[in-house]
Design an enzyme around this catalytic site. Sequence first.
Site, mmCIF file in Angstrom:
data_model
loop_
_atom_site.group_PDB
_atom_site.id
_atom_site.type_symbol
_atom_site.label_atom_id
_atom_site.label_comp_id
_atom_site.label_asym_id
_atom_site.label_seq_id
_atom_site.Cartn_x
_atom_site.Cartn_y
_atom_site.Cartn_z
ATOM 1 N N LYS A 1 2.083 -4.474 5.396
ATOM 2 C CA LYS A 1 1.382 -3.096 5.453
ATOM 3 C C LYS A 1 0.460 -2.805 4.512
ATOM 4 O O LYS A 1 0.713 -2.913 3.022
ATOM 5 C CB LYS A 1 2.638 -1.875 5.387
HETATM 6 C C1 R5P Z 1 5.331 4.930 1.176
HETATM 7 O O1 R5P Z 1 6.039 5.342 0.387
HETATM 8 C C2 R5P Z 1 6.068 4.492 2.461
HETATM 9 O O2 R5P Z 1 6.243 3.059 2.445
HETATM 10 C C3 R5P Z 1 5.566 4.956 3.712
HETATM 11 O O3 R5P Z 1 6.335 4.268 4.674
HETATM 12 C C4 R5P Z 1 4.093 4.673 3.971
HETATM 13 O O4 R5P Z 1 3.156 5.021 3.297
HETATM 14 C C5 R5P Z 1 3.731 4.956 5.087
HETATM 15 O O5 R5P Z 1 3.837 6.448 5.589
HETATM 16 P P1 R5P Z 1 2.448 7.303 5.546
HETATM 17 O O6 R5P Z 1 2.029 6.854 6.983
HETATM 18 O O7 R5P Z 1 2.922 8.777 5.739
HETATM 19 O O8 R5P Z 1 1.541 7.058 4.574
#
Ligand code: R5P
Length: 271
Positions: free
Chosen positions: A173
């Site tokens: 990711k």
């Molecule tokens: C980060 O703190 C987390 O892994 C979140 O899952 C990631 O950043 C995705 O969430 P968002 O779309 O709110 O950035």
Amino acid sequence: MDWGMKNRFSRIIRPNDGRCVMLAVDHGYFLGPTERLEVPYKTIKPLLPFADSIMLTRGILRTSVNPSTDVPIVLRVSGGTSIIGEDLSKETITTSIQEAIKLNVSCLALSIFVGSKYEHQTLVNLANLVDSGEKYGIPILAVTAVGKDMVRDARYLALACRIAAELGAHVVKTYYCENFETVVEGCPVPIIIAGGKKLEKEIDALELTFKAIQDGAAGVDMGRNIWQSDFPVAMIKAVKSIVHENYSVKEAYELFNKEKKKEHKNPALTR
Ligand code: R5P
């Protein structure tokens, strides 16, 4: 990959189109009660039927998700830091593989902090987690975390994603950026993108999703741009239409506008 690994992996990256809409609700693990995720089950419940998978910690899984769910679980197993603590990169593995198996999860997620003070520690965490995942047939999602002061450009993100893949992550990711296709090109495993901070308008997040898919992302692991919307269900449906049905931004935004008429304002707002 052995059968169990393949089976779990297919619950994360859907085999019919190679794509994925993962709902991220793990923010509290270092941010505490994040806006509109203050009472997790209220945020999660209306969205869960539309998510391909959900990413969260064991504490929120146990307390806020009905165990009868058939939505695959992506368990965040790294942490040990807080937004007010010494250094966000000082993460360790916080949940054992035995616990993850008991929770019947489909994937384990862990952050790496390339270029940070604790880079080495987080990369070793990833390598160790991959070893455990391989032993029990559980795929690993590496999250390329970026510090406040770090530039999220293609050069940096390509470096972080490639290192994650080299250490054995099955999915990575990261963030969308200019020249994102070079990040995808240099990473031999599927890449999904985080949404990041809530963008001003829903159409902006749809555009981000569309561009990422066009440039080769396998999908999203999105949180705030879904559940901080006034109409989160309409938003996840619109994001899904881009990821799985190849909708254009315009078509997805039309869907959002149509769906939002059916939805009461975000229930997480009216606790
Ligand atoms: C980060 O703190 C987390 O892994 C979140 O899952 C990631 O950043 C995705 O969430 P968002 O779309 O709110 O950035």
